[in-house]
Design an enzyme around this catalytic site. Structure first.
Site, PDB file in Angstrom:
ATOM      1  N   GLN A 259       2.909  -4.859  56.605  1.00 49.22           N
ATOM      2  CA  GLN A 259       3.710  -5.323  55.606  1.00 49.22           C
ATOM      3  C   GLN A 259       2.076  -5.928  54.637  1.00 49.22           C
ATOM      4  O   GLN A 259       2.479  -5.883  53.315  1.00 49.22           O
ATOM      5  CB  GLN A 259       3.783  -6.645  56.075  1.00 49.22           C
ATOM      6  CG  GLN A 259       4.922  -6.842  56.552  1.00 49.22           C
ATOM      7  CD  GLN A 259       6.364  -5.863  56.294  1.00 49.22           C
ATOM      8  OE1 GLN A 259       6.969  -6.480  55.431  1.00 49.22           O
ATOM      9  NE2 GLN A 259       6.513  -4.412  57.022  1.00 49.22           N
ATOM     10  N   HIS A 262       2.593  -3.655  51.799  1.00 52.18           N
ATOM     11  CA  HIS A 262       3.073  -3.510  50.448  1.00 52.18           C
ATOM     12  C   HIS A 262       2.695  -4.181  49.136  1.00 52.18           C
ATOM     13  O   HIS A 262       2.801  -4.256  47.930  1.00 52.18           O
ATOM     14  CB  HIS A 262       4.383  -5.380  50.744  1.00 52.18           C
ATOM     15  CG  HIS A 262       5.489  -4.376  51.556  1.00 52.18           C
ATOM     16  ND1 HIS A 262       6.082  -3.577  50.849  1.00 52.18           N
ATOM     17  CD2 HIS A 262       6.117  -4.381  52.857  1.00 52.18           C
ATOM     18  CE1 HIS A 262       7.661  -3.386  51.660  1.00 52.18           C
ATOM     19  NE2 HIS A 262       6.761  -4.111  53.022  1.00 52.18           N
ATOM     20  N   GLU A 327       8.244 -14.604  57.625  1.00 59.50           N
ATOM     21  CA  GLU A 327       9.480 -13.617  57.361  1.00 59.50           C
ATOM     22  C   GLU A 327       9.746 -12.662  58.208  1.00 59.50           C
ATOM     23  O   GLU A 327      11.058 -12.783  58.328  1.00 59.50           O
ATOM     24  CB  GLU A 327       9.611 -13.599  55.960  1.00 59.50           C
ATOM     25  CG  GLU A 327       9.776 -11.928  55.791  1.00 59.50           C
ATOM     26  CD  GLU A 327       9.889 -10.792  54.290  1.00 59.50           C
ATOM     27  OE1 GLU A 327       8.526 -10.720  54.758  1.00 59.50           O
ATOM     28  OE2 GLU A 327      10.492 -10.412  53.909  1.00 59.50           O
ATOM     29  N   HIS A 328       8.517 -12.451  59.072  1.00 60.20           N
ATOM     30  CA  HIS A 328       9.181 -11.316  60.370  1.00 60.20           C
ATOM     31  C   HIS A 328       8.223 -11.785  60.799  1.00 60.20           C
ATOM     32  O   HIS A 328       6.972 -12.464  60.998  1.00 60.20           O
ATOM     33  CB  HIS A 328       8.886  -9.555  59.204  1.00 60.20           C
ATOM     34  CG  HIS A 328       9.326  -9.446  58.709  1.00 60.20           C
ATOM     35  ND1 HIS A 328       8.906  -9.241  57.739  1.00 60.20           N
ATOM     36  CD2 HIS A 328      10.532  -8.653  58.188  1.00 60.20           C
ATOM     37  CE1 HIS A 328       9.511  -8.792  56.709  1.00 60.20           C
ATOM     38  NE2 HIS A 328      10.623  -8.620  56.700  1.00 60.20           N
ATOM     39  N   ASP A 361      12.680  -2.478  58.803  1.00 58.82           N
ATOM     40  CA  ASP A 361      12.847  -2.602  56.659  1.00 58.82           C
ATOM     41  C   ASP A 361      14.129  -1.933  56.723  1.00 58.82           C
ATOM     42  O   ASP A 361      14.081  -0.999  55.001  1.00 58.82           O
ATOM     43  CB  ASP A 361      11.260  -1.940  56.514  1.00 58.82           C
ATOM     44  CG  ASP A 361      10.544  -3.133  56.618  1.00 58.82           C
ATOM     45  OD1 ASP A 361      10.919  -4.080  56.285  1.00 58.82           O
ATOM     46  OD2 ASP A 361       9.574  -3.512  56.570  1.00 58.82           O
ATOM     47  N   HIS A 420      41.663 -43.902  39.186  1.00 61.91           N
ATOM     48  CA  HIS A 420      40.734 -43.522  40.327  1.00 61.91           C
ATOM     49  C   HIS A 420      42.024 -44.484  40.802  1.00 61.91           C
ATOM     50  O   HIS A 420      42.830 -44.012  41.831  1.00 61.91           O
ATOM     51  CB  HIS A 420      39.701 -43.892  41.086  1.00 61.91           C
ATOM     52  CG  HIS A 420      38.768 -43.292  40.554  1.00 61.91           C
ATOM     53  ND1 HIS A 420      38.141 -43.130  39.082  1.00 61.91           N
ATOM     54  CD2 HIS A 420      37.735 -41.988  41.501  1.00 61.91           C
ATOM     55  CE1 HIS A 420      37.388 -41.564  39.408  1.00 61.91           C
ATOM     56  NE2 HIS A 420      36.813 -41.498  40.676  1.00 61.91           N
TER      57      HIS A 420
HETATM   58  N1  NAD Z   1      10.642 -10.270  50.878  1.00 62.81           N
HETATM   59  C1  NAD Z   1      11.025 -10.260  51.016  1.00 62.81           C
HETATM   60  O1  NAD Z   1      12.560  -9.429  51.827  1.00 62.81           O
HETATM   61  C2  NAD Z   1      10.702  -8.320  50.311  1.00 62.81           C
HETATM   62  C3  NAD Z   1      11.665  -6.850  50.417  1.00 62.81           C
HETATM   63  C4  NAD Z   1      10.605  -5.665  49.824  1.00 62.81           C
HETATM   64  C5  NAD Z   1       9.887  -6.342  48.912  1.00 62.81           C
HETATM   65  N2  NAD Z   1       9.528  -7.737  48.891  1.00 62.81           N
HETATM   66  C6  NAD Z   1       8.006  -7.305  48.320  1.00 62.81           C
HETATM   67  O2  NAD Z   1       8.385  -7.114  46.233  1.00 62.81           O
HETATM   68  C7  NAD Z   1       7.422  -7.100  46.207  1.00 62.81           C
HETATM   69  C8  NAD Z   1       7.513  -6.381  44.848  1.00 62.81           C
HETATM   70  O3  NAD Z   1       6.585  -6.303  44.257  1.00 62.81           O
HETATM   71  P1  NAD Z   1       6.570  -5.067  43.456  1.00 62.81           P
HETATM   72  O4  NAD Z   1       4.940  -5.566  42.555  1.00 62.81           O
HETATM   73  O5  NAD Z   1       5.849  -3.672  43.750  1.00 62.81           O
HETATM   74  O6  NAD Z   1       7.464  -4.340  42.168  1.00 62.81           O
HETATM   75  P2  NAD Z   1       8.514  -5.671  41.264  1.00 62.81           P
HETATM   76  O7  NAD Z   1       9.555  -5.090  40.846  1.00 62.81           O
HETATM   77  O8  NAD Z   1       9.000  -6.978  42.048  1.00 62.81           O
HETATM   78  O9  NAD Z   1       7.380  -5.789  40.330  1.00 62.81           O
HETATM   79  C9  NAD Z   1       7.064  -5.380  39.313  1.00 62.81           C
HETATM   80  C10 NAD Z   1       7.535  -5.989  37.651  1.00 62.81           C
HETATM   81  O10 NAD Z   1       6.249  -6.856  37.907  1.00 62.81           O
HETATM   82  C11 NAD Z   1       6.201  -7.090  36.414  1.00 62.81           C
HETATM   83  N3  NAD Z   1       4.835  -7.406  36.219  1.00 62.81           N
HETATM   84  C12 NAD Z   1       3.792  -7.261  36.846  1.00 62.81           C
HETATM   85  N4  NAD Z   1       2.818  -7.498  36.210  1.00 62.81           N
HETATM   86  C13 NAD Z   1       3.112  -8.414  35.123  1.00 62.81           C
HETATM   87  C14 NAD Z   1       1.632  -8.920  34.930  1.00 62.81           C
HETATM   88  N5  NAD Z   1       0.867  -9.311  34.244  1.00 62.81           N
HETATM   89  N6  NAD Z   1       3.005  -9.915  33.473  1.00 62.81           N
HETATM   90  C15 NAD Z   1       3.784 -10.107  33.740  1.00 62.81           C
HETATM   91  N7  NAD Z   1       5.140  -9.075  34.329  1.00 62.81           N
HETATM   92  C16 NAD Z   1       4.469  -8.390  35.209  1.00 62.81           C
HETATM   93  C17 NAD Z   1       6.778  -6.329  35.470  1.00 62.81           C
HETATM   94  O11 NAD Z   1       8.059  -6.344  34.651  1.00 62.81           O
HETATM   95  C18 NAD Z   1       7.099  -5.498  36.283  1.00 62.81           C
HETATM   96  O12 NAD Z   1       8.292  -4.098  36.115  1.00 62.81           O
HETATM   97  C19 NAD Z   1       5.996  -7.023  46.725  1.00 62.81           C
HETATM   98  O13 NAD Z   1       5.449  -7.896  47.068  1.00 62.81           O
HETATM   99  C20 NAD Z   1       6.873  -6.851  48.016  1.00 62.81           C
HETATM  100  O14 NAD Z   1       6.536  -7.369  49.199  1.00 62.81           O
HETATM  101  C21 NAD Z   1       9.884  -8.654  49.302  1.00 62.81           C
HETATM  102  N1  HSO Z   2       9.479  -5.301  54.780  1.00 59.95           N
HETATM  103  C1  HSO Z   2       9.533  -6.109  52.960  1.00 59.95           C
HETATM  104  C2  HSO Z   2      10.533  -6.753  53.225  1.00 59.95           C
HETATM  105  O1  HSO Z   2       9.727  -7.573  53.197  1.00 59.95           O
HETATM  106  C3  HSO Z   2      11.175  -4.562  53.110  1.00 59.95           C
HETATM  107  C4  HSO Z   2      11.100  -2.914  52.767  1.00 59.95           C
HETATM  108  C5  HSO Z   2      11.427  -2.146  52.097  1.00 59.95           C
HETATM  109  N2  HSO Z   2      11.112  -1.509  52.685  1.00 59.95           N
HETATM  110  C6  HSO Z   2      10.206  -1.282  53.315  1.00 59.95           C
HETATM  111  N3  HSO Z   2      10.197  -2.268  53.714  1.00 59.95           N
HETATM  112 ZN    ZN Z   3       8.403  -3.074  54.607  1.00 56.10          ZN
END
Ligand code: NAD
Ligand code: HSO
Ligand code: ZN
Length: 433
Positions: A259, A262, A327-328, A361, A420
């Site tokens: 995690q 990510h 979350e997990h 996941d 009413h």
């Molecule tokens: N909780 C869940 O179920 C789950 C599942 C999968 C992933 N996640 C999380 O999702 C997140 C994915 O994040 P990511 O960054 O890879 O992708 P993302 O698609 O969420 O974010 C990318 C976007 O963020 C914006 N951005 C980046 N920097 C910026 C700035 N300075 N100002 C304004 N906008 C900005 C841009 O528009 C970019 O397209 C991770 O935190 C991951 O842990 C959570």
């Molecule tokens: N762990 C993420 C949710 O917090 C989900 C994910 C997608 N692929 C890998 N991991």
């Molecule tokens: Zn994951």
């Protein structure tokens, strides 16, 4: 170095409270940036989305190229190697089977006054599914969003997925095709959430937005709530592992890193009843960080937000876990079922040492879009229910109205809402007259 805490130390409560209160997302800065982005998209529509995509994802689009064309999708699908297609199809089948069981029943009955009552479930008409794509690409998140929506019966599914520097993972498009998505837009962040919520000339607005994302996505979802429905705040990933000493420290280290990799804002915590085991896991994390491909991200997350907490016994571990509401939650202990029964606040629980969180996941079946930042205290992972709403049904017979109408008329008078009361009384007068 992560934080090392020990529940038997006098300063533990202060240190634990600080860990719980640590802000990993939603800083005032992020929220202010997001507010401006949403206002810009509302005012200037496609032009703002295109400009912001150029700034944040370094890709130049036009209103015609915001959406993937059928030809682009067909071409990308040809690139997918057979083993990746097979893995995605297995995941899709398992996720579909799990979510089909969530479909709730309508209800319809007649009570003892003769009144017919009930409720009916119906799907939202259009859903916007956010699929993250900034730091990693998430075909699995396409399945986790789209399959429950399809099972619920949503009419129109639109995905927003950023493609930084124009990089497209063909598996994202394959996952969209497998799960029956109608439109895929190559946009991300707050501008994508705003476009889905308010619509632009090119993108029709949706009724509900679901899916995970970084702090900007999470803040944007909070802000558009009310104009559209949202599922929950599914921000930077988290894992809490509760493990006793009868585990391989390297396995637990990898689970924590799974995690942490990510996002720099992700959080991985170990709670153990054996301080020596906790140190062995921390050493194993350091060793793995020497070679892990995503060590730059995982290392920062582990350093800034990681923690190893030693407790006196597993009951104490369960109590702390409920306060963290992760979350997990992974339970690598001799009797995971017994410990699971004591842990009520968690998005998803993984029982036993052969259930690494990464199974959830991808292929377990339950949804991986889960509440973060302690919101598992009051919300649940994405499900079919998120794409449904319930309408109640009531039908009075003359006998039923005679039986319960006078009480309604009385309550209306008590609230000084004359119309009413009269609307009920007028019918009662006719029936009685
Ligand atoms: N909780 C869940 O179920 C789950 C599942 C999968 C992933 N996640 C999380 O999702 C997140 C994915 O994040 P990511 O960054 O890879 O992708 P993302 O698609 O969420 O974010 C990318 C976007 O963020 C914006 N951005 C980046 N920097 C910026 C700035 N300075 N100002 C304004 N906008 C900005 C841009 O528009 C970019 O397209 C991770 O935190 C991951 O842990 C959570
Ligand atoms: N762990 C993420 C949710 O917090 C989900 C994910 C997608 N692929 C890998 N991991
Ligand atoms: Zn994951």
């Amino acid at each position: 170095m992560p934080q090392f805490l020990d529940s038997r130390q006098p300063d533990f409560e202060t240190a634990f409270a600080a860990l719980l209160g640590a802000k990993r997302e939603d800083s005032p800065d992020v929220d202010a940036v997001v507010a401006d982005i949403i206002a810009d998209v509302r005012t200037r529509g496609d032009a703002a989305v295109i400009e912001l995509t150029e700034r944040f994802d370094r890709i130049t689009l036009t209103p015609q190229t915001l959406r993937f064309s059928a030809e682009e999708i067909a071409q990308a699908l040809e690139e997918v190697p057979a083993p990746e297609r097979a893995a995605l199809e297995l995941a899709a089948a398992r996720i579909r089977a799990y979510h089909e069981r969530q479909m709730p029943q309508d209800a319809d009955w007649t009570d003892d006054t003769g009144a017919r009552l009930g409720w009916r479930w119906s799907a939202v008409s259009a859903a916007g599914l956010y699929v993250p794509g900034g730091l990693a690409s998430y075909p699995s998140s396409v399945l986790m969003n789209a399959i429950p929506a399809k099972v619920a019966g949503v009419g129109r599914l639109a995905i927003a997925v950023p493609t930084p520097d124009g990089q497209v993972n063909p598996l994202v498009l394959l996952a969209a095709q497998i799960s029956g998505v109608d439109e895929v837009y190559r946009i991300g962040g707050a501008q994508a959430i705003a476009a889905l919520a308010y619509g632009t000339d090119t993108i029709a607005p949706v009724d509900k937005i679901t899916g995970p994302g970084n702090a900007f996505v999470a803040a944007a979802k909070r802000r558009v709530f009310g104009k559209v429905g949202i599922d929950m705040i599914a921000g930077p990933s988290e894992i809490l592992v509760i493990a006793d000493r009868d585990n391989d420290p390297d396995w637990i280290a990898l689970d924590l890193l799974s995690q942490a990799e990510h996002d720099e804002s992700a959080q991985s915590i170990l709670i153990t009843d054996d301080a020596g085991f906790g140190r062995a896991v921390a050493d194993a994390v350091d060793k793995r960080l020497e070679t892990l491909e995503r060590r730059a991200i995982a290392g920062v997350s582990w350093r800034d937000f990681g923690a190893v907490i030693t407790v006196s016994d597993l009951d104490e571990a369960a109590a702390l876990s409920n306060r963290i509401a992760p979350e997990h939650l992974e339970l690598c202990v001799a009797d995971p079922e017994a410990l699971a029964a004591k842990t009520v606040h968690a998005g998803a629980i993984f029982l036993g040492q052969y259930t690494p969180e990464a199974i959830g996941d991808y292929v377990g079946g339950p949804n991986h879009v889960l509440p973060t930042a302690r919101s598992a205290r009051f919300s649940s992972g994405l499900s079919v229910m998120d794409f449904l709403k319930r309408t109640t049904l009531s039908r009075m017979t003359p006998e039923a109205l005679r039986a319960i109408g006078p009480a309604a008329a009385q309550l209306a008078r008590s609230e000084s809402l004359e119309a009413h009361g009269l609307s009920v009384q007028a019918r009662l007068d006719r029936l009685n007259g």
